[in-house]
Design a protein around this motif. Structure first.
Motif, PDB file in Angstrom:
ATOM      1  N   LEU A  29      -9.953  -4.028   7.468  1.00  0.00           N
ATOM      2  CA  LEU A  29      -8.617  -3.436   7.459  1.00  0.00           C
ATOM      3  C   LEU A  29      -7.784  -3.944   8.632  1.00  0.00           C
ATOM      4  CD1 LEU A  29      -9.407   0.253   6.479  1.00  0.00           C
ATOM      5  CD2 LEU A  29      -8.874  -1.689   4.999  1.00  0.00           C
ATOM      6  N   SER A  30      -6.474  -4.032   8.411  1.00  0.00           N
ATOM      7  CA  SER A  30      -5.577  -4.616   9.415  1.00  0.00           C
ATOM      8  C   SER A  30      -5.214  -3.649  10.527  1.00  0.00           C
ATOM      9  CB  SER A  30      -4.299  -5.107   8.749  1.00  0.00           C
ATOM     10  OG  SER A  30      -3.569  -4.003   8.219  1.00  0.00           O
ATOM     11  N   LEU A  31      -5.443  -2.360  10.319  1.00  0.00           N
ATOM     12  CA  LEU A  31      -5.101  -1.339  11.308  1.00  0.00           C
ATOM     13  C   LEU A  31      -6.320  -0.460  11.579  1.00  0.00           C
ATOM     14  CD1 LEU A  31      -1.671  -0.133   9.846  1.00  0.00           C
ATOM     15  CD2 LEU A  31      -1.975  -1.461  11.942  1.00  0.00           C
ATOM     16  N   PRO A  32      -6.376   0.165  12.753  1.00  0.00           N
ATOM     17  CA  PRO A  32      -7.453   1.135  13.001  1.00  0.00           C
ATOM     18  C   PRO A  32      -7.429   2.251  11.956  1.00  0.00           C
ATOM     19  CG  PRO A  32      -6.276   0.615  15.034  1.00  0.00           C
ATOM     20  CD  PRO A  32      -5.484   0.003  13.923  1.00  0.00           C
ATOM     21  N   ASP A  33      -8.585   2.784  11.636  1.00  0.00           N
ATOM     22  CA  ASP A  33      -8.689   3.812  10.592  1.00  0.00           C
ATOM     23  C   ASP A  33      -7.723   4.988  10.784  1.00  0.00           C
ATOM     24  OD1 ASP A  33     -10.594   2.370   9.239  1.00  0.00           O
ATOM     25  OD2 ASP A  33     -12.307   3.460  10.078  1.00  0.00           O
ATOM     26  N   PRO A  34      -7.543   5.520  12.008  1.00  0.00           N
ATOM     27  CA  PRO A  34      -6.624   6.652  12.152  1.00  0.00           C
ATOM     28  C   PRO A  34      -5.188   6.317  11.727  1.00  0.00           C
ATOM     29  CG  PRO A  34      -8.013   6.467  14.092  1.00  0.00           C
ATOM     30  CD  PRO A  34      -8.245   5.223  13.288  1.00  0.00           C
ATOM     31  N   GLU A  37      -5.041   6.212   7.861  1.00  0.00           N
ATOM     32  CA  GLU A  37      -5.065   7.572   7.314  1.00  0.00           C
ATOM     33  C   GLU A  37      -3.729   8.285   7.525  1.00  0.00           C
ATOM     34  OE1 GLU A  37      -8.374   9.393   9.230  1.00  0.00           O
ATOM     35  OE2 GLU A  37      -9.838   8.009   8.335  1.00  0.00           O
ATOM     36  N   ALA A  38      -3.149   8.149   8.724  1.00  0.00           N
ATOM     37  CA  ALA A  38      -1.888   8.836   9.015  1.00  0.00           C
ATOM     38  C   ALA A  38      -0.750   8.279   8.171  1.00  0.00           C
ATOM     39  CB  ALA A  38      -1.564   8.716  10.506  1.00  0.00           C
ATOM     40  N   SER A  39      -0.712   6.958   7.997  1.00  0.00           N
ATOM     41  CA  SER A  39       0.372   6.371   7.210  1.00  0.00           C
ATOM     42  C   SER A  39       0.225   6.711   5.729  1.00  0.00           C
ATOM     43  CB  SER A  39       0.432   4.863   7.408  1.00  0.00           C
ATOM     44  OG  SER A  39      -0.737   4.227   6.960  1.00  0.00           O
ATOM     45  N   SER A  40      -1.007   6.813   5.243  1.00  0.00           N
ATOM     46  CA  SER A  40      -1.227   7.229   3.858  1.00  0.00           C
ATOM     47  C   SER A  40      -0.680   8.626   3.623  1.00  0.00           C
ATOM     48  CB  SER A  40      -2.719   7.192   3.525  1.00  0.00           C
ATOM     49  OG  SER A  40      -3.235   5.887   3.604  1.00  0.00           O
ATOM     50  N   LYS A  41      -0.915   9.508   4.595  1.00  0.00           N
ATOM     51  CA  LYS A  41      -0.406  10.877   4.492  1.00  0.00           C
ATOM     52  C   LYS A  41       1.118  10.899   4.579  1.00  0.00           C
ATOM     53  CE  LYS A  41      -0.825  15.416   6.705  1.00  0.00           C
ATOM     54  NZ  LYS A  41      -1.472  16.184   7.816  1.00  0.00           N
ATOM     55  N   TYR A  42       1.688  10.106   5.476  1.00  0.00           N
ATOM     56  CA  TYR A  42       3.137  10.085   5.682  1.00  0.00           C
ATOM     57  C   TYR A  42       3.855   9.602   4.419  1.00  0.00           C
ATOM     58  CZ  TYR A  42       7.642   8.624   7.733  1.00  0.00           C
ATOM     59  OH  TYR A  42       8.974   8.444   8.006  1.00  0.00           O
ATOM     60  N   PHE A  43       3.352   8.518   3.818  1.00  0.00           N
ATOM     61  CA  PHE A  43       4.012   7.936   2.644  1.00  0.00           C
ATOM     62  C   PHE A  43       3.516   8.533   1.328  1.00  0.00           C
ATOM     63  CE2 PHE A  43       4.904   4.558   5.728  1.00  0.00           C
ATOM     64  CZ  PHE A  43       6.210   4.253   5.417  1.00  0.00           C
ATOM     65  N   ASN A 165       9.391   4.838  12.112  1.00  0.00           N
ATOM     66  CA  ASN A 165       8.091   4.185  11.976  1.00  0.00           C
ATOM     67  C   ASN A 165       7.092   5.120  11.310  1.00  0.00           C
ATOM     68  OD1 ASN A 165       5.812   2.634  12.295  1.00  0.00           O
ATOM     69  ND2 ASN A 165       6.087   2.296  14.481  1.00  0.00           N
ATOM     70  N   GLY A 166       6.597   4.721  10.130  1.00  0.00           N
ATOM     71  CA  GLY A 166       5.578   5.522   9.468  1.00  0.00           C
ATOM     72  C   GLY A 166       4.190   5.331  10.053  1.00  0.00           C
ATOM     73  N   ILE A 167       3.993   4.223  10.795  1.00  0.00           N
ATOM     74  CA  ILE A 167       2.687   3.976  11.417  1.00  0.00           C
ATOM     75  C   ILE A 167       2.578   4.838  12.678  1.00  0.00           C
ATOM     76  CG2 ILE A 167       1.149   2.236  12.367  1.00  0.00           C
ATOM     77  CD1 ILE A 167       1.804   1.880   9.401  1.00  0.00           C
ATOM     78  N   GLY A 168       1.615   5.726  12.699  1.00  0.00           N
ATOM     79  CA  GLY A 168       1.451   6.663  13.815  1.00  0.00           C
ATOM     80  C   GLY A 168       2.189   7.970  13.629  1.00  0.00           C
ATOM     81  N   ALA A 169       2.967   8.094  12.542  1.00  0.00           N
ATOM     82  CA  ALA A 169       3.758   9.307  12.325  1.00  0.00           C
ATOM     83  C   ALA A 169       2.850  10.522  12.168  1.00  0.00           C
ATOM     84  CB  ALA A 169       4.626   9.145  11.081  1.00  0.00           C
ATOM     85  N   GLY A 170       3.203  11.594  12.876  1.00  0.00           N
ATOM     86  CA  GLY A 170       2.462  12.841  12.791  1.00  0.00           C
ATOM     87  C   GLY A 170       1.243  12.919  13.673  1.00  0.00           C
TER      88      GLY A 170
END
Length: 293
Positions: A29-34, A37-43, A165-170
């Motif tokens: 995966l191109s990003l760390p797991d957290p 997961e956070a971006s999946s929840k955000y979008f 930015n949706g990456i890291g959101a929340g």
């Protein structure tokens, strides 16, 4: 194998200029797991990490072409990204629907410049994706000018994430990701100092949409892609700007796999864009920018 496009413009209805490859051919995966997961929840996305060949198959089914890329943020995230060389090779074997952009880590200095040159000359990438917030750099810092100079010389586009930015959101502290680096106003100096570099402001740049509109109105080498948002939520000023001032430099983008292109296109059909501008946004502008056809 070096990428060369084989896209028949008459066989596709649109060119999606913003598609992420978040999973390598080997399942990395191109990003760390957290962050995944956070971006999946955000979008509220479903299949968050399809691989490149699966994406190509889906775009064929949809009758679309796609610009594909990852984000190299190794220095800031301490996480090795999906290989841009691998993405270029994957696009080469799917060159009827895919166009590869590269990504290099600007914080790696001369190494990034050299790698960018090789990605263009040896692998055939047609542009580069940058995410200042995720990569942790101020794009207006003149320390990065050698990289922009190389891209201008090579004649390839530079696409920068702008706005929310949706990456890291929340997440607590947003995973340390700083939104201010994605203010489009930071790219005004880049576009001014490199007038032959085609600069793409990715996404509606909320909360800085007026800044993005102003830059696109002022500088003919600045483009706006419409990815990351459903068209039903576009700021009114962005739609008016596209209809009246810079419609020749607005691009369809979905942000797939975070947003389904078919869902985006359905909403776009109902958005208040004028008929003259619609085909430009969907295909004509991107074909001209990318030298297709």
């Amino acid at each position: 194998m070096r990428y060369e496009p084989n896209i028949r413009l008459d066989s596709i209805s649109a060119i999606d200029v913003h598609v992420h490859i978040e999973c390598s051919d080997h399942g990395v995966l191109s990003l760390p797991d957290p962050l995944i997961e956070a971006s999946s929840k955000y979008f509220k996305s479903g299949d968050r990490t399809p691989n490149l060949d699966l994406i190509a198959d889906r775009y064929r089914e949809w009758g679309l072409a796609a610009v594909v890329f990852t984000v190299d943020a190794e220095t800031n995230l301490r996480h090795k990204p999906v290989s841009s060389e691998e993405i270029a090779a994957g696009a080469a074997r799917n060159n009827d629907v895919l166009i590869p952009f590269g990504s290099v880590d600007p914080r790696q200095g001369e190494s990034a410049v050299g790698r960018a040159r090789k990605l263009v000359t040896e692998h055939g990438v047609r542009g580069f994706k940058f995410h200042p917030s995720v990569q942790g750099f101020d794009p207006s810092d003149q320390g990065y000018y050698p990289l922009y100079e190389a891209l201008q010389e090579l004649g390839v586009a530079a696409l920068f994430h702008t706005g929310q930015n949706g990456i890291g959101a929340g997440m607590p502290g947003g995973f340390g990701i700083k939104l201010a680096y994605s203010n489009p106003l930071l790219l005004d100096a880049v576009a001014a100092d490199f007038p032959d570099l085609q600069v793409i402001l990715a996404h509606p740049s909320v909360p800085w949409q007026d800044e993005a509109n102003s830059i696109a109105t002022h500088k003919s080498n600045v483009w706006i892609d419409l990815s990351g948002w459903s068209p039903k939520y576009f700021p009114e000023s962005l739609v008016k700007g596209a209809n009246r001032r810079f419609g020749d430099r607005v691009l369809f983008g979905s942000d797939y796999p975070l947003i389904q292109p078919t869902t985006w296109l359905t909403a776009f059909a109902e958005a208040p864009f004028v008929d003259e501008v619609r085909p430009k946004i969907l295909k004509d502008n991107a074909a001209r920018l990318l030298g297709l056809g």
